[in-house]
Enzyme design. Structure first.
Site, PDB file in Angstrom:
ATOM      1  CD  GLU A 138      -2.465  -1.264   2.754  1.00  0.00           C
ATOM      2  OE1 GLU A 138      -2.232  -0.355   3.587  1.00  0.00           O
ATOM      3  OE2 GLU A 138      -3.248  -2.202   2.984  1.00  0.00           O
ATOM      4  CD  GLU A 185       0.206   5.207   4.326  1.00  0.00           C
ATOM      5  OE1 GLU A 185      -0.685   4.535   4.871  1.00  0.00           O
ATOM      6  OE2 GLU A 185       1.120   5.786   4.956  1.00  0.00           O
ATOM      7  CD  GLU A 233      -3.643   6.434   4.795  1.00  0.00           C
ATOM      8  OE1 GLU A 233      -3.795   6.961   5.930  1.00  0.00           O
ATOM      9  OE2 GLU A 233      -3.873   5.237   4.580  1.00  0.00           O
ATOM     10  CG  HIS A 289       0.941  -0.266   6.143  1.00  0.00           C
ATOM     11  ND1 HIS A 289      -0.218   0.450   6.377  1.00  0.00           N
ATOM     12  CD2 HIS A 289       1.895   0.298   6.937  1.00  0.00           C
ATOM     13  CE1 HIS A 289       0.013   1.388   7.270  1.00  0.00           C
ATOM     14  NE2 HIS A 289       1.289   1.323   7.627  1.00  0.00           N
ATOM     15  NE  ARG A 346      -5.442  -0.397   9.996  1.00  0.00           N
ATOM     16  CZ  ARG A 346      -6.429  -1.248   9.750  1.00  0.00           C
ATOM     17  NH1 ARG A 346      -7.059  -1.825  10.762  1.00  0.00           N
ATOM     18  NH2 ARG A 346      -6.787  -1.535   8.510  1.00  0.00           N
ATOM     19  NE  ARG A 403       0.188  -1.288  10.966  1.00  0.00           N
ATOM     20  CZ  ARG A 403      -0.701  -0.578  10.286  1.00  0.00           C
ATOM     21  NH1 ARG A 403      -1.376  -1.137   9.286  1.00  0.00           N
ATOM     22  NH2 ARG A 403      -0.931   0.688  10.588  1.00  0.00           N
TER      23      ARG A 403
END
Length: 474
Positions: free
Chosen positions: A133, A135, A212, A269, A343, A365
């Site tokens: 993912e 960001e 985000e 992640h 998380r 993560r």
């Protein structure tokens, strides 16, 4: 989705059909930045896909070669050929880096490490899938004053939706960027243009894009998981496309882990699953496991990643800035524990669905997008396989918010933390790298550590602007 070539003959036809005059030969240096050289499309033949193009001075590329062995060859990978839509008549192709003089594959080519890792896992009877993912931030402008660092350094970020913006009618308060609809989300159009470009020209399957948590234009783009090398190619392509789309609009897209104070940083992640080589059985799935439908092999994989997590940091969190992101309170993983849906843990076992073998995976993560994806994914795989080989116990899962846990309880549970600096992470990598050696040759490990040591040393010499604020009156 476009008809993209798969073979050299199809790539040649692709160039002809689209009236391509120039081709960008792209490759990735050791730190992870995309590099390129542009050559006439007329130089491409079926033979050139085998012999490559002798166009590279390796001594000028970070982490590559010395000046006395600098002649290198770029060999195009036909299946990565694609149009560059913002520059008509130009295509790009990702290349492998080879030694000149027919001496074979270049050991420090990051893509070579990922390819070697794929061969290694195949020999072990596995295939792995990665789903990162990505960001990022999209700023209107960044002003940087570093021309004469002796007289002072500083930077200023302009972002239309940030609380400090003087131009925006709508702002996003700190930590409230998840997921406001337009017109509050003021960078949606940039993200949409980027994902349309990725789909229409580069063959991506996009699963989602959204704003985000952070203010100032933080966003995320998620694409469909794939095999290791293909996923790493896609990471480099996504970063390339988003930066160019933003630049076209006079804006700046950055994958820097922590560009602004007081809000969340930027992570990558990474979802990971391990299957039998034929792709028919997910080795991480056990429908009879009551906690997370995670198999014993899955637990060994988690154990391997946690066991080597501190050393992995030097590769997946590879900048001094990465450790400004990895602090408690900003949704960044600091603690080397695992959990279901938690998380605050370094490893999360997603629990969106029950009874779905194809969906069983872990989410690692700690990585951020400043990392070299070829090296990062390969290192993750090797830690996972080492966990299987040694049957590493990950310990019990932690299902509470570790950020709010007392120091005494963390000691009782023997919770380890990630390194707090790049130097500390490099210390860990120097003392814990045996698990990497079936794939990472000593040449690339040594060059990588030396490069990152020098980076940390140089940045350590600069006074931080906030040190003036705190210490000028001492």
């Amino acid at each position: 989705m476009p008809e993209l070539p798969k073979t050299p003959s199809e790539a040649l036809e692709f160039l002809k059909k689209n009236n391509i005059k120039w081709v960008d030969l792209q490759f990735t240096d050791l730190p992870g930045r995309l590099q390129h050289i542009t050559i006439p499309a007329s130089e491409f033949t079926e033979e050139s896909f085998k012999t490559g193009f002798g166009k590279l001075d390796g001594s000028s590329i970070k982490g590559f070669t010395t000046i006395y062995e600098s002649d290198m060859v770029l060999r195009p990978v036909a299946s990565t050929m694609a149009l560059i839509p913002w520059t008509p008549g130009v295509a790009r192709v990702i290349t492998e880096v080879h030694w000149g003089g027919g001496r074979g594959r270049f050991e420090r080519d990051p893509r070579n490490i990922a390819e070697t890792a794929e061969k290694h896992q195949e020999n072990e009877g596995y295939v792995s899938f990665f789903g990162p993912e990505l960001e990022f931030f999209i700023f209107d402008k960044v002003e940087l004053d570093a021309a004469l660092p002796q007289s002072g350094t500083g930077y200023k970020v302009y972002a239309r939706e940030a609380p400090w913006s003087k131009n925006g009618s709508f702002i996003i308060r700190y930590k409230e960027g998840y997921y406001p609809a337009p017109p509050v989300d003021q960078v949606m159009d940039i993200r949409l243009e980027a994902i349309n470009t990725l789909v229409d020209y580069f063959g991506f399957y996009i699963e989602a894009t959204h704003h985000e948590v952070a203010t100032a234009g933080q966003g995320e783009i998620d694409f469909r998981f794939s095999t290791m090398v293909d996923t790493a190619d896609k990471v480099q392509t996504l970063k390339y496309v988003l930066k160019n789309v933003a630049a076209k609009h006079g804006m700046v897209a950055t994958f820097m882990p922590k560009p602004i104070y007081g809000d969340n940083g930027t992570g990558m992640h990474t979802h990971f699953s391990l299957w039998t080589k034929d792709g028919k059985k997910n080795l991480m799935y056990d429908p009879n496991d009551e906690y997370a439908e995670l198999s014993q092999i899955g637990r060994y994989i988690v154990g391997g990643l946690l066991e080597h997590g501190r050393a992995l940091s030097a590769i997946v969190s590879p900048t001094t800035n990465s450790y400004r992101r990895l602090i408690p309170g900003f949704e960044a993983p600091v603690y080397l524990v695992w959990s279901k849906s938690n998380r605050s843990a370094a490893i999360r076992i997603p629990a969106y669905y029950k009874g779905m073998e194809k969906a069983k995976r872990l989410e690692y993560r700690p990585p951020d997008p400043s990392s070299n994806p070829y090296l990062g994914f390969a290192a993750m795989l090797m830690a996972a396989l080492d966990g299987i080989k040694k049957k590493t116990d990950p310990g019990d899962p932690i299902d509470e918010n570790i950020y709010h846990m007392s120091e005494e309880k963390k000691k009782q549970l023997k919770i380890k933390e990630l390194p707090r600096s790049l130097d500390e992470a490099l210390d860990e990598l120097e003392s814990d790298n045996e698990f990497l050696k079936p794939v990472f040759n000593s040449s690339i490990l040594s060059a990588y550590i030396d490069l990152k040591r020098e980076e940390a040393r140089v940045l350590q010499q600069y006074p931080h602007p906030m040190e003036i604020y705190y210490y000028l009156d001492v």
